[in-house]
Motif scaffolding. Structure first.
Motif, PDB file in Angstrom:
ATOM      1  N   ALA A   1       0.823  -1.206   0.000  1.00  0.00           N
ATOM      2  CA  ALA A   1       0.000   0.000   0.000  1.00  0.00           C
ATOM      3  C   ALA A   1       0.857   1.257   0.000  1.00  0.00           C
ATOM      4  CB  ALA A   1      -0.936  -0.005   1.201  1.00  0.00           C
ATOM      5  N   ALA A   2       2.058   1.138   0.506  1.00  0.00           N
ATOM      6  CA  ALA A   2       2.927   2.315   0.616  1.00  0.00           C
ATOM      7  C   ALA A   2       3.207   2.933  -0.742  1.00  0.00           C
ATOM      8  CB  ALA A   2       4.236   1.905   1.276  1.00  0.00           C
ATOM      9  N   LYS A   3       3.271   2.094  -1.708  1.00  0.00           N
ATOM     10  CA  LYS A   3       3.602   2.580  -3.043  1.00  0.00           C
ATOM     11  C   LYS A   3       2.553   3.552  -3.566  1.00  0.00           C
ATOM     12  CE  LYS A   3       5.956  -0.272  -5.974  1.00  0.00           C
ATOM     13  NZ  LYS A   3       5.940  -1.541  -6.689  1.00  0.00           N
TER      14      LYS A   3
ATOM     15  N   TYR B   1       0.507   9.216  -4.472  1.00  0.00           N
ATOM     16  CA  TYR B   1      -0.447  10.244  -4.092  1.00  0.00           C
ATOM     17  C   TYR B   1       0.297  11.515  -3.674  1.00  0.00           C
ATOM     18  CZ  TYR B   1      -4.415  12.458  -1.858  1.00  0.00           C
ATOM     19  OH  TYR B   1      -5.403  13.339  -1.526  1.00  0.00           O
ATOM     20  N   ARG B   2       1.315  11.300  -2.862  1.00  0.00           N
ATOM     21  CA  ARG B   2       2.077  12.436  -2.373  1.00  0.00           C
ATOM     22  C   ARG B   2       2.698  13.202  -3.551  1.00  0.00           C
ATOM     23  NH1 ARG B   2       6.722  13.809  -1.560  1.00  0.00           N
ATOM     24  NH2 ARG B   2       7.644  11.862  -2.282  1.00  0.00           N
ATOM     25  N   ARG B   3       3.180  12.418  -4.484  1.00  0.00           N
ATOM     26  CA  ARG B   3       3.838  13.045  -5.619  1.00  0.00           C
ATOM     27  C   ARG B   3       2.857  13.869  -6.440  1.00  0.00           C
ATOM     28  NH1 ARG B   3       6.178   8.479  -8.197  1.00  0.00           N
ATOM     29  NH2 ARG B   3       4.623   8.736  -9.815  1.00  0.00           N
ATOM     30  N   LEU B   4       1.673  13.325  -6.579  1.00  0.00           N
ATOM     31  CA  LEU B   4       0.687  14.023  -7.393  1.00  0.00           C
ATOM     32  C   LEU B   4       0.240  15.315  -6.736  1.00  0.00           C
ATOM     33  CD1 LEU B   4      -1.425  11.010  -8.593  1.00  0.00           C
ATOM     34  CD2 LEU B   4       0.182  12.361  -9.912  1.00  0.00           C
TER      35      LEU B   4
ATOM     36  N   SER C   1       1.311   8.130 -14.843  1.00  0.00           N
ATOM     37  CA  SER C   1       1.814   7.953 -13.488  1.00  0.00           C
ATOM     38  C   SER C   1       1.329   6.631 -12.906  1.00  0.00           C
ATOM     39  CB  SER C   1       1.350   9.128 -12.640  1.00  0.00           C
ATOM     40  OG  SER C   1       1.320   8.781 -11.303  1.00  0.00           O
ATOM     41  N   LEU C   2       0.065   6.332 -13.156  1.00  0.00           N
ATOM     42  CA  LEU C   2      -0.502   5.106 -12.603  1.00  0.00           C
ATOM     43  C   LEU C   2       0.184   3.871 -13.183  1.00  0.00           C
ATOM     44  CD1 LEU C   2      -2.713   3.953 -10.756  1.00  0.00           C
ATOM     45  CD2 LEU C   2      -4.162   3.777 -12.758  1.00  0.00           C
ATOM     46  N   LEU C   3       0.385   3.907 -14.472  1.00  0.00           N
ATOM     47  CA  LEU C   3       1.013   2.752 -15.113  1.00  0.00           C
ATOM     48  C   LEU C   3       2.416   2.531 -14.551  1.00  0.00           C
ATOM     49  CD1 LEU C   3      -0.030   3.172 -18.847  1.00  0.00           C
ATOM     50  CD2 LEU C   3      -0.892   1.521 -17.206  1.00  0.00           C
ATOM     51  N   ARG C   4       3.076   3.639 -14.269  1.00  0.00           N
ATOM     52  CA  ARG C   4       4.411   3.534 -13.715  1.00  0.00           C
ATOM     53  C   ARG C   4       4.353   2.926 -12.314  1.00  0.00           C
ATOM     54  NH1 ARG C   4       6.367   8.686 -15.473  1.00  0.00           N
ATOM     55  NH2 ARG C   4       5.570   9.485 -13.523  1.00  0.00           N
ATOM     56  N   THR C   5       3.426   3.429 -11.534  1.00  0.00           N
ATOM     57  CA  THR C   5       3.317   2.962 -10.153  1.00  0.00           C
ATOM     58  C   THR C   5       2.953   1.484 -10.103  1.00  0.00           C
ATOM     59  OG1 THR C   5       2.391   5.131  -9.761  1.00  0.00           O
ATOM     60  CG2 THR C   5       2.358   3.571  -7.933  1.00  0.00           C
ATOM     61  N   LEU C   6       2.055   1.104 -10.997  1.00  0.00           N
ATOM     62  CA  LEU C   6       1.579  -0.275 -10.943  1.00  0.00           C
ATOM     63  C   LEU C   6       2.570  -1.261 -11.560  1.00  0.00           C
ATOM     64  CD1 LEU C   6      -2.177   0.124 -11.844  1.00  0.00           C
ATOM     65  CD2 LEU C   6      -1.113   0.033  -9.617  1.00  0.00           C
ATOM     66  N   GLU C   7       3.629  -0.734 -12.091  1.00  0.00           N
ATOM     67  CA  GLU C   7       4.669  -1.574 -12.688  1.00  0.00           C
ATOM     68  C   GLU C   7       4.096  -2.505 -13.756  1.00  0.00           C
ATOM     69  OE1 GLU C   7       6.720  -3.459  -9.516  1.00  0.00           O
ATOM     70  OE2 GLU C   7       7.392  -1.566  -8.690  1.00  0.00           O
ATOM     71  N   ILE C   8       3.342  -1.927 -14.629  1.00  0.00           N
ATOM     72  CA  ILE C   8       2.787  -2.704 -15.730  1.00  0.00           C
ATOM     73  C   ILE C   8       3.913  -2.954 -16.728  1.00  0.00           C
ATOM     74  CG2 ILE C   8       1.094  -2.713 -17.583  1.00  0.00           C
ATOM     75  CD1 ILE C   8      -0.512  -2.363 -15.184  1.00  0.00           C
ATOM     76  N   THR C   9       4.150  -4.166 -17.059  1.00  0.00           N
ATOM     77  CA  THR C   9       5.279  -4.445 -17.950  1.00  0.00           C
ATOM     78  C   THR C   9       4.909  -4.265 -19.416  1.00  0.00           C
ATOM     79  OG1 THR C   9       4.680  -6.730 -17.623  1.00  0.00           O
ATOM     80  CG2 THR C   9       6.688  -5.956 -16.545  1.00  0.00           C
TER      81      THR C   9
END
Lengths: 397, 760
Positions: B278-280, B285-288, B381-389
């Protein structure tokens, strides 16, 4: 020179834009430039042939004439075919005049196949070919496509059938009217074969530049020209009358030649018997028994025409005048020097025709320094083979 | 040879120079001196590329502080390679003349597909697959995972490059794509990333238009290029269409369905991540909240090429609260998708502007304008966070997010058209939402603003003045150069009538006319009998070509033509066309002769050259007007009229004539080449059409060849072809259309050269 072809009547000509000829050409536009190039070409011909080069004096030339549907085209009058025939008569005459110890054969291509009209032969009456040909021609209708390459198997066959000594040149001249060729196999292989056989192919195109001909002539060392009109056509043919420079790879050899005498047997002579000429043994079309003829000094075989290679002993048979006529090719006249008209000092009259010098350049003989116009320059080099004023001064001294 | 162009020493790697090349370089130098933009038209085959390269390289050497970089944009990979080869020649000449080793770094850049050396990845066939696979091996989080899990596959070429490649710059030299690959293999570095990294300090970069014009790619690749660069767009006659395409979005039902699946995946992934890490999400969120300040700082300091998709206002704000958390954003996307789906369920055509669309979306599903604008950034940003390959799988949803951002950002210059079916098949429901850009200046604006000099050049740019208007910039030089010729090697003829005196035209009213079709057939038939080797015939559209050819078949014309030449036809299928093209060239090569029937605006008309015998004649059947009933076009015309005061008719004619010029220009590819250009339509004779042809074609159309019958055309062509078949040697050109250094220095020649360029 006397039968300068008459210009076609206006109404016979195609759609012409006569007013455009009158346009001034200062911008380097088409008409002036092309004429300029042609003028240079006229001179080039003179230059090219008058170096110290070995010439192939004994020529074996096959003329391949395309008689496809495009020959019906009326841009030459009355049509391309008739015009070509007329010029071919002239060509054959000239050819034997200039190359008396050479041979010529004619092949026509039509309806996707090639037909050998006459085999390589020495002097024969051009009238005869034409007659034969015309007869054949009108009995068939014109064919659809044309092909150069169908001419080749035929040609190769005839070339290889005959034993060709190494010192003779093997040439093919194609009069190509159509713009397409149909080939049973890859034409580039054929070009390679021709190159291997050292056959020099030249093409005269009657309509436009076709790529494959460019390559064909470039590879085999021939020339490729496209005619502009009838006069130009004749000029181009004349160009082929002269023997081409021999390729360096052809052998040099001493040739044994026989000079048979013409024995004329009178009919009244009881001893004389009519006999067959050796050259007519294999084709039945020729005349049969004759009385007189040339007898080979080596084996006494009889021939009706010279020059010929004896079928029995292989000796080349010529007559002395033949050799003499080829002589001038060996010692060609030097080209005249070109000089702009403004720089020329002296009377502005041509030494030969006495006409006024009007062209932009005059031509000076390097020996006697007399001036000639371009037409006379050509005439002297093409026909006379000696400078008239040089000879004139010789006789007076 | 060494030239002195207004005080600048230019090394030119050939012994001879065309007068127009000299003139071109003069104009180019003036443009660079003025630090402005230029529009230059010079016929193809007169050595545009080498003139450009020689001058700009010379300029770089003379004034290293004024011009630091040359960015050369070309259209296709073969063209890019050609430019690099010319450059190599130039550099060899420099090395020979000056004796010093070359310190310039020049390289070509292309997609991963053309540059990848990874054995598995490079074997994939489609560009998208390669990109996706590459991403799955090189993304930062994949590499991070590698630390914990050594069995995770990664690309060792990229690892090597990342470890070493950035410290040691690539040695100076000229690199084409193959050189880059070879260099990469030798070093074990990834050539693609190496090239992308190296363009920052390279002196010359050669790449495709899209790296600069397509905002999505430009943002990644060209963002940090120096401001003092010279940008050249070669073959730029279609640049407005490239700009428009790069900003337009088409959504079909299929896109929406696939986006739906994407959203589901996103949701599942979020769910999973939430359970384990969840920390990720919190970090994101903080970044946004902090917003996109970084990007903003960078833009203010003028380091970046601005991205038109990401307008200034966005940068100053934080991402709105409503889409800040991942779940909310997914919910937001779902609503957006549902709304779009409902819009596609229509029976009639709808056309509306962006504000109308925004109002409607607000009323129906309560989506505000602001979150829409952040859609693209938020998704990335979301795609990056979710580590979608596998990024490639998410292209539909990315497309939707781009659409959302664009539609909410620009209130002007765009239109939305929703069509329930295609025009050709009115019975099959196939709803499409066109979000169409009408203003090419939007995409190209950042380029003009950022770079010191932008040169737009092509063989056919006439009329020149329309380009600055539709691209909205102010050029310092606009010039058209003619071709100096020793012999008139092009022969443009306008055929207006058949032999029966019936006017021929592809005008809508008469195009079905039996007599017109027959006359077109006769024209081709007659020409097939007199033109040697290859003829290329262009029709206005595929449908028109089909109709005409079918009709010729019925009338037996086709059969007659086939007696003279073989016939090949271009089809919309690329594989079929390249096959036809290959056979066509073979037929021209071996003397059979061939006709290629193709379509203006098709592949053949744009990219294929018909040198020498491959195209002795080009016939343009009709005026290639664009399909005027298209709604997108109508909207664009309206926009042009309102915004730039360009009349519909002017633009349509301009567009038709530039394509006609492109088509007929295919035949002449140099000064030794020759070819007939036949315009088979009465309308070409009109001054408004004729006046829009490039100057180098126009000046050879005489008043007498304006309204010819087929007979007259044949006579003129025959004459022309015979003239052209006469031997033509280099000496004939010398001094007239080809100059040596000595000739170039004479006063008279310089005077003549001055007349070549026509300022507009």
């Amino acid at each position: 020179m006397d039968e300068e072809p008459e210009r076609t009547k206006r109404w016979e000509g195609g759609y012409e834009r006569t007013w455009e000829v009158l346009k001034e050409d200062e911008s380097g536009s088409l008409k002036a430039t092309v004429e300029d190039i042609l003028f240079k070409d006229k001179r080039k011909r003179v230059f090219e042939n008058y170096g110290q080069v070995r010439l192939g004096m004994m020529r074996h030339l096959f003329v391949v004439i395309d008689t496809s549907r495009t020959m019906e085209d009326q841009d030459l009058k009355p049509n391309r075919l008739t015009s070509t025939l007329k010029l071919m008569e002239y060509f054959v005459d000239e050819y034997f005049d200039q190359n008396p110890i050479s041979q010529i054969g004619i092949i026509i291509t039509k309806n996707k196949r090639a037909e050998k009209l006459t085999d390589l032969a020495g002097e024969f009456s051009p009238r005869r070919i034409t007659a034969v040909w015309l007869l054949k021609h009108f009995s068939d209708s014109f064919c659809a496509g044309s092909s150069i390459s169908h001419g080749w198997p035929r040609l190769k066959q005839s070339v290889s059938n005959r034993h060709m000594p190494g010192h003779t040149s093997r040439e093919v001249l194609v009069i190509f009217s159509s713009l397409t060729t149909c080939d049973p196999s890859n034409i580039y292989d054929l070009i390679k074969t021709l190159k291997g056989l050292k056959i020099r192919v030249s093409v005269i195109g009657l309509s436009a530049e076709v790529r494959v001909c460019t390559i064909l002539t470039r590879e085999t060392g021939g020339t490729y020209h496209v005619i502009l009109d009838e006069t130009h056509f004749r000029e181009l043919l004349t160009f082929h009358v002269k023997p081409p420079p021999a390729s360096s790879s052809s052998e040099c050899s001493l040739i044994r030649m026989g000079f048979p005498q013409h024995a004329i047997a009178s009919v009244s002579d009881q001893d004389s018997k009519p006999s067959f000429s050796m050259s007519h043994l294999d084709n039945s079309s020729g005349p049969g028994l004759t009385l007189g003829g040339y007898y080979c000094p080596q084996c006494r075989a009889k021939y009706t025409e010279l020059p010929v290679e004896c079928k029995v002993c292989g000796l080349t048979l010529v007559s002395a005048p033949h050799l003499a006529r080829s002589f001038h090719h060996l010692f060609p006249m030097d080209a005249f020097q070109e000089m702009p008209l403004e720089e020329f000092e002296g009377e502005r009259f041509c030494e030969a025709c006495q006409g006024e010098l009007k062209d932009k350049s005059v031509f000076i003989c390097s020996v006697c320094s007399s001036a000639f116009c371009v037409e006379c320059d050509l005439f002297i080099h093409d026909t006379l083979h000696c400078c008239p004023s040089c000879i004139h001064s010789q006789s007076t001294s | 040879m060494k030239l002195n162009i207004e005080g600048l020493l230019v090394y030119f790697p050939y012994d001879y120079i065309y007068p127009e090349q000299y003139s071109y370089m003069q104009e180019l130098k003036r443009t660079l001196d003025a630090k402005g933009h230029g529009v230059l038209e010079m016929p193809s085959g007169t050595g545009k590329t080498i003139s450009l390269l020689s001058l700009i390289v010379a300029y770089q050497r003379a004034y290293p502080l004024e011009v630091t970089k040359l960015i050369y944009c070309s259209r296709t990979v073969p063209e890019i390679e050609k430019v690099v080869e010319e450059l190599r020649k130039l550099m060899e000449f420099y090395a020979k003349e000056t004796g010093e080793t070359n310190k310039l770094l020049a390289l070509a850049l292309s997609s991963r597909k053309n540059l990848c050396v990874h054995p598995e990845v490079s074997s994939l066939r489609f560009g998208k697959e390669v990109d996706g696979k590459c991403h799955s091996l090189t993304a930062s989080y994949i590499r991070a995972q590698r630390h914990s899990n050594p069995s995770q596959p990664i690309c060792h070429f990229f690892e090597e490059f990342d470890a070493l490649g950035r410290q040691v710059p690539i040695p100076p030299g000229i690199y084409n794509l193959d050189d880059l690959k070879a260099f990469g293999r030798r070093k074990g570095w990834c050539p693609y990333y190496l090239a992308r990294y190296s363009i920052l300090h390279a002196n010359i970069v050669v790449y495709s238009y899209h790296y600069l014009l397509d905002p999505k790619i430009a943002d990644l690749v060209s963002k940090e290029l120096a401001k003092k660069s010279v940008v050249v767009f070669d073959e730029a006659h279609n640049i407005d269409n490239v700009c428009i395409d790069s900003m337009s979005v088409n959504l079909t039902r299929r896109t929406l369905d696939r986006s739906q699946a994407n959203v589901e995946t996103l949701q599942n992934t979020i769910q999973r991540i939430k359970e384990i890490d969840a920390a990720k999400l919190k970090e994101e969120y903080r970044r946004l909240v902090e917003g996109l300040k970084e990007a903003n700082v960078a833009r203010e300091t003028d380091i970046y090429l601005s991205n038109p998709v990401l307008p200034d206002e966005i940068l100053q704000e934080a991402v709105p609260g409503s889409i800040r958390t991942a779940e909310h954003f997914v919910g937001f996307m779902k609503r957006l998708l549902e709304y779009l789906k409902s819009r596609l369920r229509i029976q009639h055509v709808v056309q509306e502007s962006s504000p109308q669309f925004l109002k409607d979306i607000y009323e129906k599903v309560c989506i505000d304008r602001k979150p829409l604008r952040f859609c693209a950034e938020r998704l990335r940003s979301l795609l990056r966070t979710l580590e979608i390959t596998d990024i490639a799988d998410f292209s539909p949803i990315t497309l939707i997010s781009h659409f959302a951002t664009l539609v909410s950002t620009y209130s002007k210059g765009f239109t939305i058209i929703i069509e329930p079916f295609e025009d050709k098949t009115p019975t099959i429901a196939n709803p499409v939402l066109h979000f169409s850009c009408m203003d090419p200046s939007i995409a190209i604006k950042p380029v003009f603003e950022r770079f010191q000099s932008v040169i737009i050049t092509s063989g056919t740019l006439s009329p020149l003045d329309i380009y600055p208007r539709i691209l909205d910039f102010r050029p310092v030089t606009m010039s058209s150069f003619t071709m100096t010729l020793a012999r008139t090697c092009l022969c443009p003829l306008i055929v207006g009538r058949g032999n029966d005196q019936v006017a021929i035209s592809s005008k809508f009213e008469t195009r079905e006319d039996f007599a017109v079709i027959r006359n077109y057939g006769n024209l081709l038939l007659e020409l097939s009998g007199i033109v040697p080797d290859g003829i290329v015939a262009f029709f206005t559209s595929y449908i028109y070509m089909e109709n005409i050819v079918a009709s010729w078949y019925e009338q037996g014309i086709l059969e007659n033509i086939q007696r003279n030449k073989l016939i090949f036809i271009e089809t919309p299928d690329a594989a079929e066309t390249s096959m036809a093209l290959e056979k066509y060239q073979e037929a021209c090569e071996n003397g059979r002769g061939a006709i290629l029937l193709s379509v203006a605006r098709g592949k053949v008309s744009e990219g294929i050259d018909f040198v020498h015998h491959y195209g002795r004649a080009v016939i343009m059947f009709g005026v290639p007007y664009v399909y005027t009933q298209s709604r997108i076009l109508k909207a664009r015309l309206e926009y042009l009229r309102d915004q730039f005061q360009i009349r519909e008719n002017d633009f349509l004619t301009f567009d038709a004539m530039r394509h006609a010029a492109q088509c007929v220009g295919r035949a002449i590819r140099g000064k030794t080449d020759y070819g007939l250009m036949i315009f088979a339509d009465k309308r070409y004779a009109r001054a408004d059409k004729r006046g829009k042809l490039p100057r180098w074609i126009q000046e050879h159309i005489s008043d007498g060849s304006l309204n010819l019958t087929i007979d007259e055309t044949v006579q003129l062509s025959k004459h022309f072809l015979r003239q052209m078949a006469q031997p033509f040697r280099r000496e004939d050109q010398l001094g007239l259309s080809l100059l040596t250094l000595d000739q170039l220095q004479s006063e008279e020649t310089l005077q003549r050269i001055a007349q070549i360029a026509q300022q507009v």
